[in-house]
Design a protein around this motif. Structure first.
Motif, PDB file in Angstrom:
ATOM      1  N   LEU A 282       0.866  -1.454   0.035  1.00  0.00           N
ATOM      2  CA  LEU A 282      -0.054   0.161  -0.009  1.00  0.00           C
ATOM      3  C   LEU A 282       0.851   1.150  -0.176  1.00  0.00           C
ATOM      4  CD1 LEU A 282      -2.925   0.852   0.433  1.00  0.00           C
ATOM      5  CD2 LEU A 282      -2.494   1.138   2.644  1.00  0.00           C
ATOM      6  N   ALA A 283       1.845   1.118   0.997  1.00  0.00           N
ATOM      7  CA  ALA A 283       2.846   2.686   0.879  1.00  0.00           C
ATOM      8  C   ALA A 283       3.619   2.769  -0.429  1.00  0.00           C
ATOM      9  CB  ALA A 283       3.773   2.424   2.053  1.00  0.00           C
ATOM     10  N   GLN A 284       4.020   1.532  -0.881  1.00  0.00           N
ATOM     11  CA  GLN A 284       4.628   1.918  -2.397  1.00  0.00           C
ATOM     12  C   GLN A 284       3.798   2.270  -3.500  1.00  0.00           C
ATOM     13  OE1 GLN A 284       7.907  -0.829  -3.354  1.00  0.00           O
ATOM     14  NE2 GLN A 284       8.454  -1.432  -1.239  1.00  0.00           N
ATOM     15  N   ARG A 285       2.555   1.560  -3.219  1.00  0.00           N
ATOM     16  CA  ARG A 285       1.720   1.717  -4.394  1.00  0.00           C
ATOM     17  C   ARG A 285       0.820   3.143  -4.450  1.00  0.00           C
ATOM     18  NH1 ARG A 285      -1.295   2.451  -8.322  1.00  0.00           N
ATOM     19  NH2 ARG A 285      -2.565   1.055  -9.495  1.00  0.00           N
ATOM     20  N   LEU A 286       0.660   3.719  -3.127  1.00  0.00           N
ATOM     21  CA  LEU A 286      -0.078   4.825  -3.077  1.00  0.00           C
ATOM     22  C   LEU A 286       0.656   6.085  -2.809  1.00  0.00           C
ATOM     23  CD1 LEU A 286      -3.182   3.344  -1.481  1.00  0.00           C
ATOM     24  CD2 LEU A 286      -2.678   3.801  -3.923  1.00  0.00           C
ATOM     25  N   GLY A 287       2.009   5.776  -2.304  1.00  0.00           N
ATOM     26  CA  GLY A 287       2.876   6.895  -2.046  1.00  0.00           C
ATOM     27  C   GLY A 287       2.896   7.508  -0.593  1.00  0.00           C
ATOM     28  N   ALA A 288       3.643   8.525  -0.623  1.00  0.00           N
ATOM     29  CA  ALA A 288       3.977   9.133   0.638  1.00  0.00           C
ATOM     30  C   ALA A 288       2.871   9.800   1.400  1.00  0.00           C
ATOM     31  CB  ALA A 288       4.861  10.359   0.528  1.00  0.00           C
TER      32      ALA A 288
END
Length: 331
Positions: free
Chosen positions: A97-103
């Motif tokens: 989720l963090a890598q896919r949707l970003g900061a």
């Protein structure tokens, strides 16, 4: 960087489920377990799953823990540790989720975790006022679990405040003060001292709000009944660790008997044979995470876990935090 492709239905489930899991974590173990399993199931259903440099170490550590359950001196007892595995595997959907949707999504997740810490503080302090207890605890876990959770959420909140990423800062600093107060009432020394150490390491610019928070911490130290006494046991030299030296000695001696794979998880009651020497007969753990891991999963489990921690630390130093740990400033 945020992926330009729209989120799939399963990724939306991951997004909202991750927020629910972070909030439920400190309030209900059963709910947190159920949500973790749901997140893992949704992640497994994705056609394309993001990978991270920690995957190998986490899976290796998981494999060793499962092996030590099979080879345990009491496999039926060690099987209870299977309930904790979802809390390890939930890293994969959250990392995806963090890598896919970003900061931006990571900031929202961190904010949810901080709000959970504030809510747990409110509930705990209210319970203390209505039904006075010696040590503040979580709704489903003990004082140590709540203290550790509050130490993490306080440190995250202070980090984001100092980076001007939680506004208005004065309101969030008030929340930090409430978490400190709740942390004090748990009367757990290690999380409190760790919080002060980490805070001192993070705070570089001195502001009025930070000084007020520091003054509040000193007031808490002085006024909370029994709090100063418990910390004086550690701060004076030689420190008084109570029954811990007896437990640690027995644990080390036990670890030398099964050095490679240990006795298996949840084996304290079977392995510890010096209970008659303890002042507190309720002791149920080794009171040292590294020693507990050594006794339960042997040197192999401890070494792999340390490798996992070192890899995570190395990644945070090399910029990977912009994708997962997010300690770099926003562009």
């Amino acid at each position: 960087m945020k992926n330009s492709a729209p989120a799939t239905p399963l990724e939306k489930i991951l997004r909202y489920g991750a927020h629910a899991w972070l909030f439920a974590l400190i309030f209900s173990t059963f709910m947190a377990e159920a949500l973790a399993l749901a997140l893992i199931g949704a992640w497994l259903g994705l056609r394309r799953r993001q990978r991270t440099p920690l995957d190998f170490f986490i899976l290796l550590f998981l494999g060793i823990r499962l092996l030590t359950i099979v080879t345990a001196i009491a496999p039926a007892t060690s099987m209870h540790a299977l309930r904790k595995i979802p809390f390890l595997l939930v890293y994969f959907p959250v990392a995806h989720l963090a890598q896919r949707l970003g900061a931006g999504e990571i900031h929202k997740l961190l904010r949810t975790l901080i709000i959970a810490g504030l809510a747990a503080s409110c509930v705990g302090l209210l319970r203390t006022l209505l039904t006075p207890v010696w040590r503040l605890a979580s709704t489903t876990s003990g004082a140590t679990t709540l203290a550790t959770f509050l130490a993490v959420t306080f440190s995250l909140a202070l980090t984001l405040i100092l980076r001007n990423e939680l506004q208005p800062a004065r309101r969030w600093l008030s929340g930090c003060a409430m978490m400190l107060l709740a942390l004090a009432f748990t009367r757990c020394r290690a999380p409190w001292l760790a919080t002060l150490f980490v805070s001192g390491f993070m705070i570089k610019p001195v502001s009025r709000g930070v000084l007020t928070l520091g003054a509040g911490a000193i007031v808490i130290l002085l006024l909370v009944p029994g709090f100063g006494m418990r910390h004086a046991e550690v701060l004076h030299w030689p420190p008084d660790f109570g029954d811990r030296p007896i437990i640690w000695k027995a644990g080390w001696e036990a670890a030398t008997q099964y050095p490679l794979l240990g006795y298996g998880p949840e084996s304290f009651a079977l392995v510890f044979q010096s209970r008659q020497e303890l002042k507190d007969q309720r002791a149920g753990a080794w009171h040292n995470f590294a020693l507990q891991l050594l006794v339960e999963s042997g040197a192999l489990g401890l070494v792999v876990f340390l490798a996992l921690v070192l890899q995570a630390f190395r990644l945070t130093q090399n910029g990977f935090q912009t994708k997962l740990f997010l300690f770099d400033k926003k562009p």
